[in-house]
Design an enzyme around this catalytic site. Structure first.
Site, short mmCIF file in Angstrom:
data_model
loop_
_atom_site.label_atom_id
_atom_site.label_comp_id
_atom_site.label_asym_id
_atom_site.label_seq_id
_atom_site.Cartn_x
_atom_site.Cartn_y
_atom_site.Cartn_z
N TYR A 1 0.40 2.06 -5.93
CA TYR A 1 1.40 0.99 -5.84
C TYR A 1 1.44 0.14 -7.11
O TYR A 1 2.42 -0.56 -7.35
CB TYR A 1 1.13 0.08 -4.63
CG TYR A 1 1.40 0.74 -3.29
CD1 TYR A 1 1.88 2.04 -3.20
CD2 TYR A 1 1.17 0.07 -2.12
CE1 TYR A 1 2.11 2.65 -1.98
CE2 TYR A 1 1.41 0.66 -0.88
CZ TYR A 1 1.87 1.95 -0.82
OH TYR A 1 2.09 2.53 0.40
N LYS B 1 -8.73 11.68 0.02
CA LYS B 1 -8.08 13.00 -0.09
C LYS B 1 -8.76 13.70 -1.25
O LYS B 1 -8.12 14.13 -2.21
CB LYS B 1 -6.57 12.79 -0.31
CG LYS B 1 -5.73 14.05 -0.28
CD LYS B 1 -5.54 14.65 1.09
CE LYS B 1 -4.74 15.93 1.00
NZ LYS B 1 -4.75 16.68 2.29
N ASP C 1 -5.41 13.28 6.06
CA ASP C 1 -4.56 14.01 7.03
C ASP C 1 -5.29 14.13 8.36
O ASP C 1 -4.70 13.95 9.44
CB ASP C 1 -4.12 15.37 6.48
CG ASP C 1 -5.22 16.10 5.73
OD1 ASP C 1 -6.26 15.49 5.43
OD2 ASP C 1 -5.05 17.30 5.44
N ASP D 1 -1.92 1.67 4.03
CA ASP D 1 -0.59 1.21 4.43
C ASP D 1 -0.10 2.05 5.61
O ASP D 1 0.35 1.53 6.64
CB ASP D 1 0.35 1.38 3.21
CG ASP D 1 1.71 0.74 3.40
OD1 ASP D 1 1.95 0.13 4.46
OD2 ASP D 1 2.53 0.84 2.47
N ASP E 1 -0.36 1.14 9.98
CA ASP E 1 0.84 1.09 10.83
C ASP E 1 0.70 2.06 12.00
O ASP E 1 1.13 1.77 13.12
CB ASP E 1 2.10 1.45 10.02
CG ASP E 1 2.78 0.22 9.45
OD1 ASP E 1 2.13 -0.85 9.41
OD2 ASP E 1 3.95 0.31 9.03
#
Ligand code: NAD
Length: 354
Positions: free
Chosen positions: A135, A189, A221, A245, A249
């Site tokens: 980001y 990851k 994942d 992020d 959620d």
């Protein structure tokens, strides 16, 4: 107690009004100053994080934020978009640690889309790094480049973390796990991304400082899958900005409503920015139906983490539990047999319970 209040856009002002009423009802010695952030700030000043707001936020002990953004600002140049204001304040205040609890209240077990036995009693904490990763990494952009003899647009971002950035967020997460059930799962990851291989290495090294906390690693994942398959296996999850992020959620929805979940973003000295996990919900803005509980619970987190007022934090949390037990529900958590109320009436119920 100096508090900077930033209602923001969409449902922000509606839910913030209720949170401020709850704070005032506690009759604490606090000073509140309101400022502009996000789309409303762009409209008024051309800047999503204007200088006047920057001064207020830097001067305060804590910032209470509603939400920012909306479709009317989506086509502005990127520098002026409301979300830039949000990223800007997090970066400027050095708020590198985002704490998002996902707690399922007993009364809302049916509000979750998952089976009650999978989620009942859920109590997990996601610790997300907030000031680094893809980001913020440079270079970034969209450029026209030549590809196989033709001109094509090309989009690119940079994922990056320094060792010290990883270590300080891991320490926050280990400390949080120590106050809970002493289990920390670090999500990465590493099979594809070098940045997250470094993340895993630093997590393993940092574990030596916390021998009483059990550290495990999981690929993102798999973590996304495990969160819906068996979320109660987790206690504290720590991960980078982008994965955090998305996973936070997802964890929010396990609990039935994103309208129930507070969050805290802390700097090294526990100065914090407190906000609901949800966005500005433009689809329901102005209708008086938004759930204010996430914002009210953010006030509780503020009292706990920045002002060390555990008793007052618990008073608010108990009041929220009580209104749920009494059967009050905003539309997002409504089910037959409960009483549907709007934003203001939910605030009234919390005040009465207080
Ligand atoms: P959102 O969280 O605003 O809304 C998602 C869904 O949840 C909507 O159906 C909405 O009505 C519902 N919802 C959210 N909060 C609720 C509440 N308190 N009570 C009842 N229902 C609620 O996410 P989105 O629709 O993807 O984004 C809308 C805008 O918010 C966008 O401009 C986005 O950029 C912005 N946004 C801001 C933040 C923030 O300020 N921290 C976070 C996420 C998104």
């Amino acid at each position: 107690m100096k508090i900077c209040v930033l209602p923001g856009d969409g449902i922000g002002p509606e839910i913030m009004a209720e949170a401020v009423r709850v704070l005032q009802a506690l009759d604490l010695d606090c000073e509140m100053a309101e400022g502009l952030l996000g789309g409303g700030a762009v409209d008024a000043t051309g800047d999503p994080y204007p200088e006047a707001t920057q001064r207020l936020a830097q001067d305060a002990d804590a910032v209470l934020l509603g939400a920012v953004g909306g479709p009317q600002w989506d086509n502005l140049p990127r520098e002026q978009r409301p979300e830039r204001g949000l990223l800007g304040i997090r970066k400027q205040l050095g708020l590198f640690a985002n704490l998002r609890p996902a707690v399922l209240y007993r009364e809302l077990a049916n509000a979750s889309t998952l089976k009650p036995e999978v989620v009942a009693g859920l109590d997990i904490l996601i610790v997300r790094e907030l000031t680094g990763d893809i980001y913020f990494g440079q270079p970034r952009g969209i450029e026209t480049r030549e590809l196989d003899g033709r001109q094509e647009r090309f989009g690119f971002n940079t994922m990056q973390y320094s060792e010290s950035e990883i270590r300080r967020i891991l320490r926050v997460a280990f400390a949080a796990a120590r106050r809970r059930n002493r289990k920390l799962c670090s999500v990465d990851k590493m099979n594809v991304l070098e940045t997250t291989q470094l993340w895993r290495d630093v997590a393993s090294e940092t574990a030596a400082e916390y021998p009483d906390v059990e550290l495990s690693h999981m690929l993102v994942d798999n973590a996304a899958m495990q969160l819906v398959r068996n979320p109660k296996q987790f206690d504290v999850i720590v991960t980078g900005n982008m994965f955090g992020d998305i996973l936070s959620d997802e964890a929010s929805m396990l609990t039935g409503s994103i309208g129930m979940l507070p969050s805290a973003s802390l700097d090294v000295d526990n100065k914090g920015l407190y906000e609901p996990c949800h966005g500005s919900a433009p689809d329901i803005a102005g209708q008086g139906v938004a759930n204010p509980l996430a914002t009210i619970l953010s006030v509780a987190m503020m009292l706990r983490y920045t002002f060390a007022r555990e008793d007052d934090a618990r008073r608010i949390e108990s009041a929220v539990k009580r209104v749920l037990a009494q059967g009050y529900r905003t539309a997002d958590i409504y089910e037959p047999g409960t009483q549907r109320v709007g934003t203001g009436a939910m605030g009234d119920a919390v005040l009465a319970a207080l």
